[in-house]
Design an enzyme around this catalytic site. Structure first.
Site, PDB file in Angstrom:
ATOM      1  N   HIS A   1     -13.305   5.958   3.112  1.00  0.00           N
ATOM      2  CA  HIS A   1     -12.327   5.712   3.712  1.00  0.00           C
ATOM      3  C   HIS A   1     -12.525   5.275   5.259  1.00  0.00           C
ATOM      4  O   HIS A   1     -12.183   4.394   5.854  1.00  0.00           O
ATOM      5  CB  HIS A   1     -11.068   6.635   3.595  1.00  0.00           C
ATOM      6  CG  HIS A   1     -10.402   6.640   2.386  1.00  0.00           C
ATOM      7  ND1 HIS A   1     -10.576   7.832   1.807  1.00  0.00           N
ATOM      8  CD2 HIS A   1      -9.840   5.790   1.393  1.00  0.00           C
ATOM      9  CE1 HIS A   1      -9.708   7.714   0.614  1.00  0.00           C
ATOM     10  NE2 HIS A   1      -9.361   6.445   0.378  1.00  0.00           N
TER      11      HIS A   1
ATOM     12  N   ARG B   1     -14.492  -1.792  -3.983  1.00  0.00           N
ATOM     13  CA  ARG B   1     -16.085  -1.046  -4.060  1.00  0.00           C
ATOM     14  C   ARG B   1     -16.578  -1.870  -5.284  1.00  0.00           C
ATOM     15  O   ARG B   1     -17.847  -2.487  -5.089  1.00  0.00           O
ATOM     16  CB  ARG B   1     -15.819   0.255  -4.593  1.00  0.00           C
ATOM     17  CG  ARG B   1     -15.641   1.327  -3.489  1.00  0.00           C
ATOM     18  CD  ARG B   1     -15.166   2.625  -3.993  1.00  0.00           C
ATOM     19  NE  ARG B   1     -13.681   2.294  -4.794  1.00  0.00           N
ATOM     20  CZ  ARG B   1     -12.837   3.206  -5.378  1.00  0.00           C
ATOM     21  NH1 ARG B   1     -13.310   4.599  -4.949  1.00  0.00           N
ATOM     22  NH2 ARG B   1     -11.909   2.806  -5.999  1.00  0.00           N
TER      23      ARG B   1
ATOM     24  N   SER C   1     -11.398   9.409  -3.933  1.00  0.00           N
ATOM     25  CA  SER C   1     -10.974  10.817  -3.870  1.00  0.00           C
ATOM     26  C   SER C   1     -10.983  11.398  -5.127  1.00  0.00           C
ATOM     27  O   SER C   1     -11.113  12.763  -5.249  1.00  0.00           O
ATOM     28  CB  SER C   1      -9.674  10.304  -3.172  1.00  0.00           C
ATOM     29  OG  SER C   1      -9.370   9.963  -2.022  1.00  0.00           O
TER      30      SER C   1
ATOM     31  N   LYS D   1       1.910  10.469  -8.424  1.00  0.00           N
ATOM     32  CA  LYS D   1       0.751  10.573  -8.590  1.00  0.00           C
ATOM     33  C   LYS D   1       0.147  11.931  -8.688  1.00  0.00           C
ATOM     34  O   LYS D   1      -0.933  12.321  -8.773  1.00  0.00           O
ATOM     35  CB  LYS D   1      -0.242   9.796  -7.732  1.00  0.00           C
ATOM     36  CG  LYS D   1      -0.356   8.357  -7.858  1.00  0.00           C
ATOM     37  CD  LYS D   1      -1.560   7.633  -7.100  1.00  0.00           C
ATOM     38  CE  LYS D   1      -1.625   6.248  -7.529  1.00  0.00           C
ATOM     39  NZ  LYS D   1      -2.898   5.807  -6.808  1.00  0.00           N
TER      40      LYS D   1
HETATM   41  O1  PNS Z   1      -5.104   4.850  -2.589  1.00  0.00           O
HETATM   42  P1  PNS Z   1      -4.423   4.241  -3.798  1.00  0.00           P
HETATM   43  O2  PNS Z   1      -3.545   5.267  -4.428  1.00  0.00           O
HETATM   44  O3  PNS Z   1      -5.008   3.283  -4.517  1.00  0.00           O
HETATM   45  O4  PNS Z   1      -3.072   3.296  -2.902  1.00  0.00           O
HETATM   46  C1  PNS Z   1      -2.156   2.567  -3.636  1.00  0.00           C
HETATM   47  C2  PNS Z   1      -1.053   2.434  -2.679  1.00  0.00           C
HETATM   48  C3  PNS Z   1      -0.352   3.610  -2.334  1.00  0.00           C
HETATM   49  C4  PNS Z   1      -1.515   1.617  -1.590  1.00  0.00           C
HETATM   50  C5  PNS Z   1       0.069   1.476  -3.538  1.00  0.00           C
HETATM   51  O5  PNS Z   1       0.508   2.141  -4.616  1.00  0.00           O
HETATM   52  C6  PNS Z   1       1.334   1.271  -3.017  1.00  0.00           C
HETATM   53  O6  PNS Z   1       1.383   0.506  -1.947  1.00  0.00           O
HETATM   54  N1  PNS Z   1       2.587   1.836  -3.093  1.00  0.00           N
HETATM   55  C7  PNS Z   1       3.659   1.661  -2.587  1.00  0.00           C
HETATM   56  C8  PNS Z   1       4.757   0.936  -3.728  1.00  0.00           C
HETATM   57  C9  PNS Z   1       4.679  -0.503  -3.295  1.00  0.00           C
HETATM   58  O7  PNS Z   1       4.897  -1.078  -2.371  1.00  0.00           O
HETATM   59  N2  PNS Z   1       4.581  -1.122  -4.526  1.00  0.00           N
HETATM   60  C10 PNS Z   1       4.424  -2.687  -4.586  1.00  0.00           C
HETATM   61  C11 PNS Z   1       3.018  -3.349  -4.491  1.00  0.00           C
HETATM   62  S1  PNS Z   1       1.919  -2.637  -5.700  1.00  0.00           S
END
Ligand code: PNS
Length: 165
Positions: free
Chosen positions: A18, A94, A132, A42
């Site tokens: 990150h 990645r 993570s 999650k």
């Molecule tokens: O680190 P991660 O878990 O891959 O992050 C994912 C994240 C939090 C960026 C994604 O799940 C998110 O944006 N969640 C908020 C809900 C949202 O806006 N959903 C619509 C787009 S997928």
């Protein structure tokens, strides 16, 4: 011009992967808002406050820390991006396996808010295999995560997994 970008994620916990991406983003943007997703579905290992605190502590001595803010959001990411006055999201890629999910997410965010663009940066080769999830898995099984996460994260992980040791 103040170029601002939002770097969203669960950050459960933050890793050197990150931080690598953050540094890459700071080459392009003046300011980065790290947006920590509340994400109770999650079932994160660390609370939202703990994840934010670990990010702040991991950046405490970073030379670019003044250009980074740590925020939190619940609900739609695009709403948070609008709220902070940004119009771009940065995410890391990645491997090919990341692509499908990222593609879906970027297109959904575009559908929700056509003014916001998602940019993808390639994670540095050194960190290409870490996430993570795998860090937690290795630490839980007693493996070393030295050099893969900032020191405050390592300490907190070991405290959480092996209390009183
Ligand atoms: O680190 P991660 O878990 O891959 O992050 C994912 C994240 C939090 C960026 C994604 O799940 C998110 O944006 N969640 C908020 C809900 C949202 O806006 N959903 C619509 C787009 S997928």
């Amino acid at each position: 011009m103040d170029k601002l970008v939002v770097y969203p994620g669960s950050f459960d916990p933050i890793t050197y992967g990150h931080l690598d991406l953050l540094e890459r983003a700071l080459k392009i943007f003046n300011r980065v808002v790290i947006a920590v997703a509340c994400n109770p579905a999650k079932k994160p290992m660390f609370t939202l406050e703990e994840r934010m605190d670990l990010i702040r502590r991991s950046l405490a001595e970073h030379p670019l820390r003044d250009r980074v803010e740590v925020g939190a959001f619940n609900g739609l990411l695009v709403e948070y991006v609008n709220k902070v006055g940004a119009n771009a999201i940065i995410r890391g890629l990645r491997a090919v396996s990341d692509f499908e999910y990222e593609f879906q997410m970027a297109l959904m965010n575009r559908k929700l808010s056509n003014e916001i663009e998602t940019l993808y940066l390639m994670t540095g080769m050194r960190w290409i295999y870490i996430s993570s999830r795998i860090i937690k898995e290795v630490a839980e099984a007693g493996g070393s995560v030295d050099g893969l996460v900032p020191e405050p994260v390592k300490v907190k992980l070991l405290e959480r997994l092996f209390p009183g040791r």
